[in-house]
Design a protein around this motif. Sequence first.
Motif, PDB file in Angstrom:
ATOM      1  N   LYS A   1      40.637  46.276  35.616  1.00  0.00           N
ATOM      2  CA  LYS A   1      40.663  46.834  36.980  1.00  0.00           C
ATOM      3  C   LYS A   1      41.795  46.268  37.839  1.00  0.00           C
ATOM      4  CE  LYS A   1      37.598  48.372  40.631  1.00  0.00           C
ATOM      5  NZ  LYS A   1      36.407  48.131  41.447  1.00  0.00           N
TER       6      LYS A   1
ATOM      7  N   LEU B   1      42.817  45.569  41.667  1.00  0.00           N
ATOM      8  CA  LEU B   1      43.167  46.978  41.935  1.00  0.00           C
ATOM      9  C   LEU B   1      43.150  47.293  43.431  1.00  0.00           C
ATOM     10  CD1 LEU B   1      43.745  49.827  40.659  1.00  0.00           C
ATOM     11  CD2 LEU B   1      41.300  50.252  40.878  1.00  0.00           C
TER      12      LEU B   1
ATOM     13  N   TYR C   1      40.513  42.497  38.619  1.00  0.00           N
ATOM     14  CA  TYR C   1      39.882  42.994  39.861  1.00  0.00           C
ATOM     15  C   TYR C   1      40.839  43.023  41.057  1.00  0.00           C
ATOM     16  CZ  TYR C   1      35.811  41.867  36.981  1.00  0.00           C
ATOM     17  OH  TYR C   1      34.923  41.762  35.954  1.00  0.00           O
TER      18      TYR C   1
ATOM     19  N   THR D   1      36.482  46.297  31.031  1.00  0.00           N
ATOM     20  CA  THR D   1      35.333  45.475  31.416  1.00  0.00           C
ATOM     21  C   THR D   1      35.312  44.140  30.676  1.00  0.00           C
ATOM     22  OG1 THR D   1      34.027  46.496  29.661  1.00  0.00           O
ATOM     23  CG2 THR D   1      33.862  47.502  31.837  1.00  0.00           C
TER      24      THR D   1
ATOM     25  N   PRO E   1      43.180  50.839  35.740  1.00  0.00           N
ATOM     26  CA  PRO E   1      42.043  50.750  36.667  1.00  0.00           C
ATOM     27  C   PRO E   1      40.684  50.567  35.990  1.00  0.00           C
ATOM     28  CG  PRO E   1      42.783  53.027  36.465  1.00  0.00           C
ATOM     29  CD  PRO E   1      43.731  52.196  35.644  1.00  0.00           C
ATOM     30  N   PHE E   2      40.670  50.495  34.654  1.00  0.00           N
ATOM     31  CA  PHE E   2      39.398  50.387  33.934  1.00  0.00           C
ATOM     32  C   PHE E   2      39.333  49.026  33.240  1.00  0.00           C
ATOM     33  CE2 PHE E   2      40.765  54.826  34.106  1.00  0.00           C
ATOM     34  CZ  PHE E   2      39.787  55.298  34.960  1.00  0.00           C
TER      35      PHE E   2
END
Length: 409
Positions: A319, A72, A70, A327, A324-325
Amino acid sequence: MIRRITNARLREREGLVAIDLDGKGRIAAITGMPPAAQARSDGAVDEIDAGGGLVLSSFIDLHLHLDLAYSLDLVPENKSGTLVEAIGLYAVAKKDFTPQSVCERAVRAIESEIGFGTGAIRNHVDVGRTAELRLCEGILAAREMTRNRIDIQIVTFPQDGVIRDPGAPDRMREAMRMGCDVVGGIAHYERTPTDSQRQIELLFDLAEEFDADIDCHIDETDSPESRCVEYLAAETIKRGWQGRVTASHVCALASYEPVHAAKVITLLAEAQVHVVTNPGVNLHLQGRFDGYPKRRGLTRVRELMAAGVNVSAGQDCIKDPFYPFGTGQMLEVAHLLVHADHLSSRPLIEKAMDAITINPARSMHLDDYGVKIGGRGDLVVLPVDSVHEAIRCRPRPLAVLKGGLRMNK
Ligand SMILES: [Zn+2]
């Protein structure tokens, strides 16, 4: 504590079973269920009715960077999309990170992984020049906060190199003393091939000092000139470290000419070096210097598997400036793996599932992993009836158990 899972389907057994857990959260019995019992479950509070769904040992994410998770929006945009730009941007941004801020983002990522059914993670923590040991402090705190919910191995990762960052060996040594488990590396990132080899030798010196395994980022580039992994394998044999070394990424292997690639794959098998590919991130970061046709960026997954090399697939990034992806859903990682190297036949779909379950368990030496008598009650219950459907549909688990305790709502 859950004591029984009924109407469960297993990967390698026909029909439905009941899985009984003992008071220590281990699997005590697996028994076939008669058809009459399949229709109903008595609804006891310590029982889960899997409803004919697949029950697996929890997923394992063998390659993750929790300190990056996270981040990013905390880092300027990576305009080229390359690995090297991401490393440079992150080097500046992490100067401002505190152990507390790293811990908060890491716990958020860990919870996301758990929600999707992950039971163990191998995490690479940045101990590079501008990270110092602050990121490591944050990750150790995050592990402590979640220690009853997930198993985390921590790798000391010298993000800025070892020869080109002369303070790195001392920081890695201190990180091992603070509680890290595995010696990390980034062999291809040194300035010359000679320095890459010197880095690898230093990693083995550290591994011997701490009697630790090695997990080295290596040949994470499309360049066929990047030939670090053969040196890693040769050194593994020389030092007697077979089965204790993991090569992460190994992208360049896909760009070697076939004869040399075959030689390297044979050597990796001989040295019992584990390989981990990170399909989402490799697809995203590699091929950036190609026009068309554009390379896929992953290592030779199918060829390595066929040669008997233990290959896993990791999430790598959630991220962050590298990707940027992401999960923390390991079924998505398996789904990407299937697409990236054509693992689409029935036997190869099963191997994609192995890459996020039993294969990484071998790399992490989790001997009590598996749905078997005496195995850990680290289980994931999926609302689908096959591995194929699990990877195709990528559902949220019905239940995630850690030592028999329920981890999801
Ligand atoms: Zn990595």
